[in-house]
Scaffold this active site. Structure first.
Site, PDB file in Angstrom:
ATOM      1  N   CYS A 121      12.578  -7.850   5.258  1.00  0.00           N
ATOM      2  CA  CYS A 121      11.111  -7.988   5.224  1.00  0.00           C
ATOM      3  C   CYS A 121      10.631  -9.136   4.349  1.00  0.00           C
ATOM      4  CB  CYS A 121      10.470  -6.684   4.781  1.00  0.00           C
ATOM      5  SG  CYS A 121      10.793  -5.341   5.922  1.00  0.00           S
ATOM      6  N   HIS A 258       3.149  -8.679   2.876  1.00  0.00           N
ATOM      7  CA  HIS A 258       4.011  -8.038   3.870  1.00  0.00           C
ATOM      8  C   HIS A 258       3.352  -6.722   4.272  1.00  0.00           C
ATOM      9  CE1 HIS A 258       7.215  -6.273   6.017  1.00  0.00           C
ATOM     10  NE2 HIS A 258       7.563  -5.427   5.072  1.00  0.00           N
ATOM     11  N   ASN A 288       5.077  -2.248  10.648  1.00  0.00           N
ATOM     12  CA  ASN A 288       5.923  -3.140   9.853  1.00  0.00           C
ATOM     13  C   ASN A 288       6.844  -3.910  10.804  1.00  0.00           C
ATOM     14  OD1 ASN A 288       7.818  -4.336   8.213  1.00  0.00           O
ATOM     15  ND2 ASN A 288       8.175  -2.533   6.927  1.00  0.00           N
TER      16      ASN A 288
END
Ligand code: ACO
Length: 331
Positions: A121, A258, A288
């Site tokens: 990520c 993020h 996500n």
């Protein structure tokens, strides 16, 4: 370590951006028919309402190419002139070659070079740092920095603690070289700040790999442990990035974090003293998307006119490894 620019006589400027989401949308209610979960639980704990899932024949490189084409078009640039293509991904088309080389081929670029960066990520922040440094050293004059994932292919659809959290997509920016060192008042990437600590591998990992069991594997996560690390480590790296330039949260026009969890995003905004109107959040609609989440959010907010040229943008993210990082960009 801090990547404060020391002797560079060049810096990189964001000249184009683009995002791509596969058309297939799966809502929380649709997921709840397959897994023991509910829209209410997912929204309350994460802010996620839906996710996009790539079609059977769509590969990570396909998503990346769509995002890259938009970034090139937006900048009025040609694919064949790009010096470097970096793809941040955890879900490569193949174990090798690098997905970036397939993006290069699909874009029709034969003169540049291309490789992948793997930091889950945090991948986009890592890829941006790599490309920025190639530009600063004069090795290339332009770089496509792409975050692209078919992350849902790593999910165990029986594991409700992970499968509700993720989605697929891609985002890209085109960087171009500009003269002079990074300058707080001038457009460009001011600095990038990267960290990792492999001792925390077990907080978030995939159960397979070519070098361990020859399998692709599935995601396993200790959500509460990752949450704790996220709150602490993101606050530290954001402070590091801001203090490098004598900035505080109040100087930032846009926080583009993020997109893992709305609660983490809200916590960071509070720490920075930023009202919700200055935070870009796409987690409700994208979920996500790992390395794609920051460039997708950047593209969304720059395309709809929220992020304007000359404004200060702070990006930050944390992911498997653990890896984490931040960057300050004057758009
Ligand atoms: N639906 C319904 N109930 C669920 C679900 C679900 N999808 N998932 C878990 N639960 C249950 C649990 O079983 C547990 O039940 P119990 O109390 O009976 O045991 C209860 O809900 C609470 O579970 P917790 O894990 O304590 O829930 P929490 O509030 O911590 O939220 C979450 C979980 C959303 C995963 C949160 O911890 C989180 O966001 N962590 C950070 C994740 C993150 O930021 N990842 C970023 C990196 S990702 C990357 O790098 C690839």
């Amino acid at each position: 370590m801090s990547a404060k620019s020391r002797i560079s006589t060049r810096h990189s400027v964001v000249e184009g951006w683009g995002g791509y989401l596969p058309p297939n949308v799966v809502t929380n209610d649709q997921l709840a028919k397959r897994v023991d979960t509910s829209d209410e639980w997912i929204v309350a704990r994460t802010g996620i309402r839906q996710r996009h899932i790539a079609g059977e024949n769509e590969r990570t490189s396909d998503l990346a190419v769509e995002a890259a084409k938009k970034a090139l078009a937006q900048a009025g640039a040609k694919a064949e002139d790009v010096g470097l293509i970096v793809v941040a991904t955890t879900t490569p088309d193949n174990t090798f070659p690098a997905t970036a080389t397939q993006v290069q081929a699909k874009l029709g670029n034969t003169t540049g070079f291309a490789f992948d960066v793997q930091a889950v990520c945090s991948g986009f922040v890592y890829a941006l740092a790599v490309a920025d440094n190639f530009i600063k050293t004069g090795q290339v004059d332009s770089a496509l920095v792409i975050g692209a994932e078919t992350f849902t292919r790593l999910l165990d659809w029986q594991d409700r603690t992970t499968c509700v959290l993720f989605g697929d997509g891609a985002g890209a920016v085109l960087l171009k070289a500009a003269d002079g060192p990074p300058d707080r008042a001038a457009r460009g990437v001011l600095s990038t700040h990267l960290h990792s600590d492999g001792r925390f591998k077990d907080a978030l990992f995939v159960t397979g790999g070519p070098g361990s069991n020859k399998e692709v594997g599935v995601v396993r996560m200790n959500g509460q442990e990752v949450f704790r690390h996220a709150v602490q480590k993101l606050a530290e790296v954001v402070e590091e990035a801001l203090s490098t330039h004598g900035l505080t949260g109040k100087d930032i026009d846009w926080l583009v974090p993020h997109q893992a969890n709305q609660r983490i995003i809200d916590g960071m905004a509070r720490k920075l003293g930023l009202p919700g109107e200055r935070v870009v959040s796409t987690v409700a609609h994208h979920a996500n998307t790992s390395a794609a989440s920051i460039p997708l959010a950047l593209a969304a907010a720059a395309s709809d006119g929220r992020i304007k040229q000359g404004q200060l943008v702070l990006i930050e993210g944390i992911g498997g490894g653990l890896t984490w990082g931040a960057s300050v960009i004057r758009w």
